[in-house]
Structure formats: structure tokens, C-alpha cells
Design a protein around this motif. Sequence first.
Motif, PDB file in Angstrom:
ATOM      1  N   ALA A 210       0.853  -1.187   0.000  1.00 40.60           N
ATOM      2  CA  ALA A 210       0.000   0.000   0.000  1.00 40.60           C
ATOM      3  C   ALA A 210       0.889   1.236   0.000  1.00 40.60           C
ATOM      4  CB  ALA A 210      -0.915   0.003   1.217  1.00 40.60           C
ATOM      5  N   ILE A 211       0.572   2.153  -0.894  1.00 44.15           N
ATOM      6  CA  ILE A 211       1.280   3.432  -0.949  1.00 44.15           C
ATOM      7  C   ILE A 211       0.246   4.515  -0.666  1.00 44.15           C
ATOM      8  CG2 ILE A 211       2.644   5.023  -2.349  1.00 44.15           C
ATOM      9  CD1 ILE A 211       3.524   2.592  -4.035  1.00 44.15           C
ATOM     10  N   GLU A 212       0.362   5.105   0.507  1.00 49.31           N
ATOM     11  CA  GLU A 212      -0.542   6.183   0.897  1.00 49.31           C
ATOM     12  C   GLU A 212       0.168   7.504   0.606  1.00 49.31           C
ATOM     13  OE1 GLU A 212      -3.225   7.586   4.738  1.00 49.31           O
ATOM     14  OE2 GLU A 212      -1.790   5.938   4.955  1.00 49.31           O
ATOM     15  N   TYR A 213      -0.506   8.365  -0.143  1.00 51.74           N
ATOM     16  CA  TYR A 213       0.121   9.606  -0.609  1.00 51.74           C
ATOM     17  C   TYR A 213      -0.806  10.788  -0.349  1.00 51.74           C
ATOM     18  CZ  TYR A 213      -3.139   9.188  -4.442  1.00 51.74           C
ATOM     19  OH  TYR A 213      -4.292   9.094  -5.176  1.00 51.74           O
ATOM     20  N   CYS A 214      -0.232  11.964  -0.244  1.00 54.02           N
ATOM     21  CA  CYS A 214      -0.984  13.188   0.024  1.00 54.02           C
ATOM     22  C   CYS A 214      -1.536  13.765  -1.284  1.00 54.02           C
ATOM     23  CB  CYS A 214      -0.088  14.209   0.713  1.00 54.02           C
ATOM     24  SG  CYS A 214      -0.904  15.793   1.046  1.00 54.02           S
ATOM     25  N   THR A 215      -2.871  13.875  -1.338  1.00 51.26           N
ATOM     26  CA  THR A 215      -3.494  14.465  -2.527  1.00 51.26           C
ATOM     27  C   THR A 215      -3.299  15.975  -2.554  1.00 51.26           C
ATOM     28  OG1 THR A 215      -5.619  14.606  -1.379  1.00 51.26           O
ATOM     29  CG2 THR A 215      -5.220  12.659  -2.735  1.00 51.26           C
ATOM     30  N   GLN A 216      -3.255  16.598  -1.370  1.00 54.48           N
ATOM     31  CA  GLN A 216      -3.050  18.046  -1.294  1.00 54.48           C
ATOM     32  C   GLN A 216      -1.677  18.433  -1.840  1.00 54.48           C
ATOM     33  OE1 GLN A 216      -3.604  17.929   2.939  1.00 54.48           O
ATOM     34  NE2 GLN A 216      -5.506  19.118   2.817  1.00 54.48           N
TER      35      GLN A 216
ATOM     36  N   ILE B 290       1.138  13.085   4.020  1.00 57.63           N
ATOM     37  CA  ILE B 290       1.432  11.653   4.196  1.00 57.63           C
ATOM     38  C   ILE B 290       2.091  11.065   2.947  1.00 57.63           C
ATOM     39  CG2 ILE B 290      -0.838  10.869   3.379  1.00 57.63           C
ATOM     40  CD1 ILE B 290       0.950   9.259   6.303  1.00 57.63           C
ATOM     41  N   PHE B 291       3.110  10.267   3.163  1.00 56.50           N
ATOM     42  CA  PHE B 291       3.674   9.413   2.121  1.00 56.50           C
ATOM     43  C   PHE B 291       4.249   8.213   2.847  1.00 56.50           C
ATOM     44  CE2 PHE B 291       6.237   7.664  -1.208  1.00 56.50           C
ATOM     45  CZ  PHE B 291       5.498   7.930  -2.334  1.00 56.50           C
ATOM     46  N   ARG B 292       3.467   7.132   2.857  1.00 59.85           N
ATOM     47  CA  ARG B 292       3.821   5.937   3.622  1.00 59.85           C
ATOM     48  C   ARG B 292       3.646   4.707   2.740  1.00 59.85           C
ATOM     49  NH1 ARG B 292       1.178   6.178   8.816  1.00 59.85           N
ATOM     50  NH2 ARG B 292      -0.664   6.483   7.547  1.00 59.85           N
ATOM     51  N   ILE B 293       4.595   3.792   2.852  1.00 63.91           N
ATOM     52  CA  ILE B 293       4.537   2.548   2.085  1.00 63.91           C
ATOM     53  C   ILE B 293       4.580   1.392   3.070  1.00 63.91           C
ATOM     54  CG2 ILE B 293       5.647   1.142   0.302  1.00 63.91           C
ATOM     55  CD1 ILE B 293       6.851   3.833  -0.750  1.00 63.91           C
ATOM     56  N   THR B 294       3.618   0.484   2.928  1.00 60.76           N
ATOM     57  CA  THR B 294       3.553  -0.689   3.795  1.00 60.76           C
ATOM     58  C   THR B 294       3.514  -1.963   2.953  1.00 60.76           C
ATOM     59  OG1 THR B 294       1.128  -0.622   3.909  1.00 60.76           O
ATOM     60  CG2 THR B 294       2.336   0.536   5.650  1.00 60.76           C
ATOM     61  N   VAL B 295       4.019  -3.038   3.546  1.00 61.38           N
ATOM     62  CA  VAL B 295       3.936  -4.372   2.956  1.00 61.38           C
ATOM     63  C   VAL B 295       3.169  -5.231   3.956  1.00 61.38           C
ATOM     64  CG1 VAL B 295       5.203  -6.391   2.144  1.00 61.38           C
ATOM     65  CG2 VAL B 295       6.122  -4.101   1.718  1.00 61.38           C
TER      66      VAL B 295
ATOM     67  N   ASP C  39      11.597   8.744   7.754  1.00 62.61           N
ATOM     68  CA  ASP C  39      12.775   8.344   6.988  1.00 62.61           C
ATOM     69  C   ASP C  39      13.471   9.502   6.279  1.00 62.61           C
ATOM     70  OD1 ASP C  39      12.944   5.391   7.335  1.00 62.61           O
ATOM     71  OD2 ASP C  39      10.906   5.485   6.560  1.00 62.61           O
ATOM     72  N   GLY C  40      12.990  10.717   6.486  1.00 64.84           N
ATOM     73  CA  GLY C  40      13.688  11.891   5.962  1.00 64.84           C
ATOM     74  C   GLY C  40      13.484  12.166   4.489  1.00 64.84           C
ATOM     75  N   GLY C  41      12.266  12.067   4.012  1.00 60.25           N
ATOM     76  CA  GLY C  41      11.978  12.397   2.619  1.00 60.25           C
ATOM     77  C   GLY C  41      11.430  11.199   1.859  1.00 60.25           C
ATOM     78  N   PHE C  42      11.615  11.241   0.570  1.00 61.08           N
ATOM     79  CA  PHE C  42      11.130  10.170  -0.297  1.00 61.08           C
ATOM     80  C   PHE C  42      12.242   9.149  -0.527  1.00 61.08           C
ATOM     81  CE2 PHE C  42       8.589  13.881  -1.327  1.00 61.08           C
ATOM     82  CZ  PHE C  42       7.318  13.357  -1.155  1.00 61.08           C
ATOM     83  N   PRO C  43      11.863   7.893  -0.711  1.00 63.08           N
ATOM     84  CA  PRO C  43      12.904   6.876  -0.877  1.00 63.08           C
ATOM     85  C   PRO C  43      13.535   6.905  -2.263  1.00 63.08           C
ATOM     86  CG  PRO C  43      10.738   5.875  -1.108  1.00 63.08           C
ATOM     87  CD  PRO C  43      10.514   7.314  -0.716  1.00 63.08           C
ATOM     88  N   ASP C  44      14.824   6.635  -2.287  1.00 62.10           N
ATOM     89  CA  ASP C  44      15.477   6.308  -3.540  1.00 62.10           C
ATOM     90  C   ASP C  44      14.870   4.976  -3.971  1.00 62.10           C
ATOM     91  OD1 ASP C  44      17.945   6.563  -5.412  1.00 62.10           O
ATOM     92  OD2 ASP C  44      18.040   4.517  -4.612  1.00 62.10           O
TER      93      ASP C  44
END
Length: 99
Positions: A5-11, A45-50, A61-66
Amino acid sequence: MPRIAIEYCTQCRWLLRASWMAQELLSTFTTEIGEVALIPGEGGIFRITVDGTQVWERRADGGFPDIAVLKQRVRDRIAPDRDLGHADRDRGPASSGAS
């Protein structure tokens, strides 16, 4: 099969970033992933879960993942014995991706 699941901010208009990461994960883990869900959220929000376990969270985690680091973290959860090729070989000791 695992669910990512990738939860992202629409705003913040992060749909394109989230969908690109989803495409990269689906292309890399073609037979190991059952589903990748894009979940609209708010408030930066920008969260990734498995399977419900967080593997990346923008604030923590300090920003977006490489993308290579994200693939390593996902791999560690769904196929730990899998070699990611150059993504693993280019990984230095300071960027272990451990969480």
C-alpha cells in the motif's frame, strides 16, 4: 501474495510519484506481489507498507525513498533471498536500508 500500500498526500499532488513507485515495484517483483494499492491521504502523508508493516514513511525516513532503497526494503519483506542485481551491488555499507 503480499499487498503493498502506498498512501500519498493528494493536497501535495504526490499521485504521480506514488504511481511511478507502484509501477517500479510491479515491474521488479512481477510474480512476488499480489497487489499494489494507491491510497489517497492528506496532511503530507507518504507511507509505504507491505502487508501492513511500514517500510517507508516520509517524515520518519527523511523524505522520499530512492527507488533502489525502496526495492531493497520491499525485497527484504517479501523475497529476502532474491538478488536485485545492480541495486544490491551499488549499495554501500552506509546505506544499508535497515529499518
